[in-house]
Design an enzyme around this catalytic site. Structure first.
Site, PDB file in Angstrom:
ATOM      1  N   ASP A  96      -5.548   3.489   7.105  1.00  0.00           N
ATOM      2  CA  ASP A  96      -6.012   2.807   5.904  1.00  0.00           C
ATOM      3  C   ASP A  96      -6.125   1.317   6.193  1.00  0.00           C
ATOM      4  O   ASP A  96      -5.205   0.716   6.751  1.00  0.00           O
ATOM      5  CB  ASP A  96      -5.029   3.050   4.753  1.00  0.00           C
ATOM      6  N   TYR A 144      -7.558  -2.781   4.916  1.00  0.00           N
ATOM      7  CA  TYR A 144      -7.266  -3.782   3.871  1.00  0.00           C
ATOM      8  C   TYR A 144      -8.417  -4.778   3.916  1.00  0.00           C
ATOM      9  O   TYR A 144      -8.262  -5.924   4.274  1.00  0.00           O
ATOM     10  CB  TYR A 144      -5.931  -4.434   4.245  1.00  0.00           C
ATOM     11  N   HIS A 196      -9.566  -8.302  -3.075  1.00  0.00           N
ATOM     12  CA  HIS A 196      -8.299  -7.598  -3.266  1.00  0.00           C
ATOM     13  C   HIS A 196      -7.167  -8.318  -2.534  1.00  0.00           C
ATOM     14  O   HIS A 196      -6.096  -8.558  -3.111  1.00  0.00           O
ATOM     15  CB  HIS A 196      -8.425  -6.168  -2.747  1.00  0.00           C
ATOM     16  N   ARG A 203       2.617 -14.131  -3.437  1.00  0.00           N
ATOM     17  CA  ARG A 203       2.954 -15.394  -2.771  1.00  0.00           C
ATOM     18  C   ARG A 203       2.242 -16.546  -3.487  1.00  0.00           C
ATOM     19  O   ARG A 203       1.377 -17.220  -2.903  1.00  0.00           O
ATOM     20  CB  ARG A 203       2.534 -15.347  -1.292  1.00  0.00           C
ATOM     21  N   GLU A 206      -5.452   3.268  -5.568  1.00  0.00           N
ATOM     22  CA  GLU A 206      -6.296   2.362  -4.797  1.00  0.00           C
ATOM     23  C   GLU A 206      -7.650   3.043  -4.657  1.00  0.00           C
ATOM     24  O   GLU A 206      -7.766   4.092  -4.014  1.00  0.00           O
ATOM     25  CB  GLU A 206      -5.684   2.046  -3.429  1.00  0.00           C
ATOM     26  N   GLU A 242     -10.894   3.638  -3.074  1.00  0.00           N
ATOM     27  CA  GLU A 242     -11.347   3.373  -1.715  1.00  0.00           C
ATOM     28  C   GLU A 242     -12.513   4.287  -1.331  1.00  0.00           C
ATOM     29  O   GLU A 242     -12.840   5.244  -2.028  1.00  0.00           O
ATOM     30  CB  GLU A 242     -10.201   3.568  -0.721  1.00  0.00           C
ATOM     31  N   ASP A 267      -5.935   6.226  -2.527  1.00  0.00           N
ATOM     32  CA  ASP A 267      -4.674   6.093  -1.795  1.00  0.00           C
ATOM     33  C   ASP A 267      -3.587   5.719  -2.802  1.00  0.00           C
ATOM     34  O   ASP A 267      -3.285   4.551  -3.012  1.00  0.00           O
ATOM     35  CB  ASP A 267      -4.803   5.027  -0.707  1.00  0.00           C
ATOM     36  N   ARG A 273       4.148   0.873  -5.971  1.00  0.00           N
ATOM     37  CA  ARG A 273       4.290  -0.555  -5.702  1.00  0.00           C
ATOM     38  C   ARG A 273       5.747  -0.995  -5.595  1.00  0.00           C
ATOM     39  O   ARG A 273       6.061  -1.934  -4.852  1.00  0.00           O
ATOM     40  CB  ARG A 273       3.593  -1.358  -6.800  1.00  0.00           C
ATOM     41  N   GLN A 310       7.079   0.323  -2.222  1.00  0.00           N
ATOM     42  CA  GLN A 310       6.401  -0.457  -1.186  1.00  0.00           C
ATOM     43  C   GLN A 310       6.967  -1.870  -1.075  1.00  0.00           C
ATOM     44  O   GLN A 310       7.197  -2.380   0.033  1.00  0.00           O
ATOM     45  CB  GLN A 310       4.905  -0.517  -1.491  1.00  0.00           C
ATOM     46  N   TYR A 367       8.438  -2.734   2.733  1.00  0.00           N
ATOM     47  CA  TYR A 367       7.343  -3.064   3.655  1.00  0.00           C
ATOM     48  C   TYR A 367       7.660  -4.185   4.640  1.00  0.00           C
ATOM     49  O   TYR A 367       6.972  -4.323   5.655  1.00  0.00           O
ATOM     50  CB  TYR A 367       6.063  -3.375   2.875  1.00  0.00           C
ATOM     51  N   LYS A 381       3.370   4.798   0.332  1.00  0.00           N
ATOM     52  CA  LYS A 381       1.988   5.239   0.493  1.00  0.00           C
ATOM     53  C   LYS A 381       1.868   6.700   0.933  1.00  0.00           C
ATOM     54  O   LYS A 381       0.848   7.343   0.670  1.00  0.00           O
ATOM     55  CB  LYS A 381       1.293   4.376   1.551  1.00  0.00           C
ATOM     56  N   THR A 404      -2.559  11.148  -0.714  1.00  0.00           N
ATOM     57  CA  THR A 404      -3.867  10.499  -0.657  1.00  0.00           C
ATOM     58  C   THR A 404      -4.892  11.540  -1.046  1.00  0.00           C
ATOM     59  O   THR A 404      -4.976  12.597  -0.410  1.00  0.00           O
ATOM     60  CB  THR A 404      -4.177   9.956   0.755  1.00  0.00           C
ATOM     61  N   THR A 417      -8.470  -0.908  -0.666  1.00  0.00           N
ATOM     62  CA  THR A 417      -8.875  -1.058  -2.062  1.00  0.00           C
ATOM     63  C   THR A 417     -10.172  -1.848  -2.179  1.00  0.00           C
ATOM     64  O   THR A 417     -10.322  -2.917  -1.589  1.00  0.00           O
ATOM     65  CB  THR A 417      -7.778  -1.774  -2.855  1.00  0.00           C
ATOM     66  N   GLU A 422      -3.841  -5.212  -9.594  1.00  0.00           N
ATOM     67  CA  GLU A 422      -4.746  -6.324  -9.895  1.00  0.00           C
ATOM     68  C   GLU A 422      -5.193  -6.317 -11.356  1.00  0.00           C
ATOM     69  O   GLU A 422      -5.241  -7.367 -12.003  1.00  0.00           O
ATOM     70  CB  GLU A 422      -5.979  -6.244  -9.011  1.00  0.00           C
TER      71      GLU A 422
END
Length: 403
Positions: free
Chosen positions: A118, A120, A125, A134, A191, A193, A225, A229, A232, A236, A245, A249, A336, A350
């Site tokens: 997968d 990114y 996104h 962040r 997600e 995709e 997917d 959250r 994760q 992660y 994850k 899927t 995503t 999001e």
């Protein structure tokens, strides 16, 4: 596109421009390879045998594996034959007996999934996620515009559309708790995709060039997917996605051949800085797919795939640049799909800005993340030749309570 002797409505979901491949059953009969056309499914193996087609063996199995492995010349031959069989009246008498009502079939996972990667690849996104997690730093990591970032997922939990999804359980650490707790995920997400399946393999130690994408990738489909959250977020660092994850899927049952997407090819967004030479190609592989996400029947997003920063061809080149081999049935996903507008975001992280801005549905209810009983459906279309439409069907899943 030429006209068909089969009665296909002008607004039919699967016209001659699409002709996607899938695997279906009817009654007690075993699984077989089918092609969706209008309101029908063509038993491809039976039709090929009746026509004496040289590729009959490749399309007569219980899944698409043999066809995927047959390679580009055979893929092109099958598609050209289908168009001829369905448009030239001379073939009607032989082909018609092998058509069944699409509403009467049960669809299955269309091929054996080998590896699953997968990516990114949406700048919108990745930027939104960076701003959420962040807020005081640059949203994109320093490597993001130099290479397609991805992770290796779990192929054994790739499931066909319509499979119920059990809410995952695991460790999570809410901000208010001093130590992690164990229990069902409270921030279950999607997600939206686009997935790609490899047909022609490559040996270990060799690279696949950007321009060789269509020689290796058989087709395109929709992919959700599912993502926890909260699991994760806790797990992660430092190695990335794992249990948040790997629980499920979902993929759509109809695989659209790459050959059906020539009219959907577009220039991708400008890439600055210019990618390294191995990530450059001579022709664009951006794809103008228009996705739609529905929650319990309500449209909540319209993600535009044409906005993806990294293309599927670049992702394939990067995935093999270190000498990693490709296997028939390898699946990789775009990551995503999100656009620049709030209504184009491809996940609830999001759409609700990590739960701070609940999504209000037309029935008056609100969502931050998914609740038990929620059903998510992702659909997509793309432009076809001569003003026609290529349709990807749908990928759907419903959330069941944790066990």
């Amino acid at each position: 596109m030429p006209d068909s002797w089969l009665d296909i409505a002008p607004d039919a979901q699967f016209g001659l421009a699409t002709l996607p491949y899938g695997v279906y059953t009817t009654g007690a009969d075993g699984p077989r390879v089918g092609v969706a056309v209008g309101d029908h499914v063509l038993d491809l193996g039976a039709a090929a045998r009746a026509q004496g087609a040289p590729f009959a063996d490749a399309v007569s199995g219980p899944n698409l594996d043999a066809l995927l492995a047959a390679g580009r010349p055979v893929w092109d031959q099958v598609r050209e034959s289908l168009l001829t069989w369905l448009t030239d009246p001379v073939h009607e008498q032989v082909v018609r007996p092998h058509l069944v009502d699409r509403a009467s079939v049960t669809l299955h996972l269309p091929f054996t999934v080998a590896d699953y990667v997968d990516f990114y690849a949406s700048e919108h996104h990745a930027t939104n996620v960076g701003r959420i997690f962040r807020p005081e730093q640059e949203p994109l990591t320093p490597n993001w515009k130099h290479l397609p970032i991805g992770y290796h997922g779990r192929s054994g939990t790739v499931v066909a559309s319509g499979t119920d999804i059990v809410r995952p359980t695991g460790q999570r650490k809410p901000p208010t708790e001093p130590v992690p707790v164990f229990g069902p995920s409270a921030r279950l997400d999607i997600e939206a995709e686009v997935g790609f399946v490899v047909g022609t393999p490559s040996p270990m130690g060799e690279r696949v060039a950007v321009d060789d994408f269509a020689d290796h990738v058989f087709g395109v489909f929709l992919l959700n997917d599912w993502s926890s959250r909260d699991l994760q977020a806790w797990e992660y660092v430092p190695l990335g996605p794992f249990l948040g994850k790997s629980f499920a899927t979902s993929v759509s049952p109809w695989v659209v051949p790459v050959a059906a997407l020539e009219s959907a090819r577009v220039e991708q967004p400008a890439q600055d800085p210019e990618p390294l030479p191995y990530l450059r190609g001579s022709r664009p592989w951006g794809l103008d797919l228009r996705l739609e996400v529905r929650l319990n029947g309500h449209v909540v997003s319209h993600p535009p795939f044409a906005q993806m920063y990294w293309t599927a061809a670049q992702q394939l080149a990067h995935m093999t640049v270190n000498g990693a081999s490709l296997r028939t049935g390898d699946v990789y996903a775009s990551g995503t799909v999100s656009g620049p507008e709030p209504s184009q975001r491809g996940c609830f992280l999001e759409l609700t800005w990590s739960g701070k801005e609940p999504l209000r549905l037309p029935d008056g209810t609100e969502r931050t993340f998914l609740e038990d009983g929620d059903e998510v459906t992702i659909t997509a279309t793309a432009p076809g030749p001569d003003g026609t439409r290529v349709d990807f069907g749908e990928v759907t899943g419903r959330i069941l309570p944790a066990k």
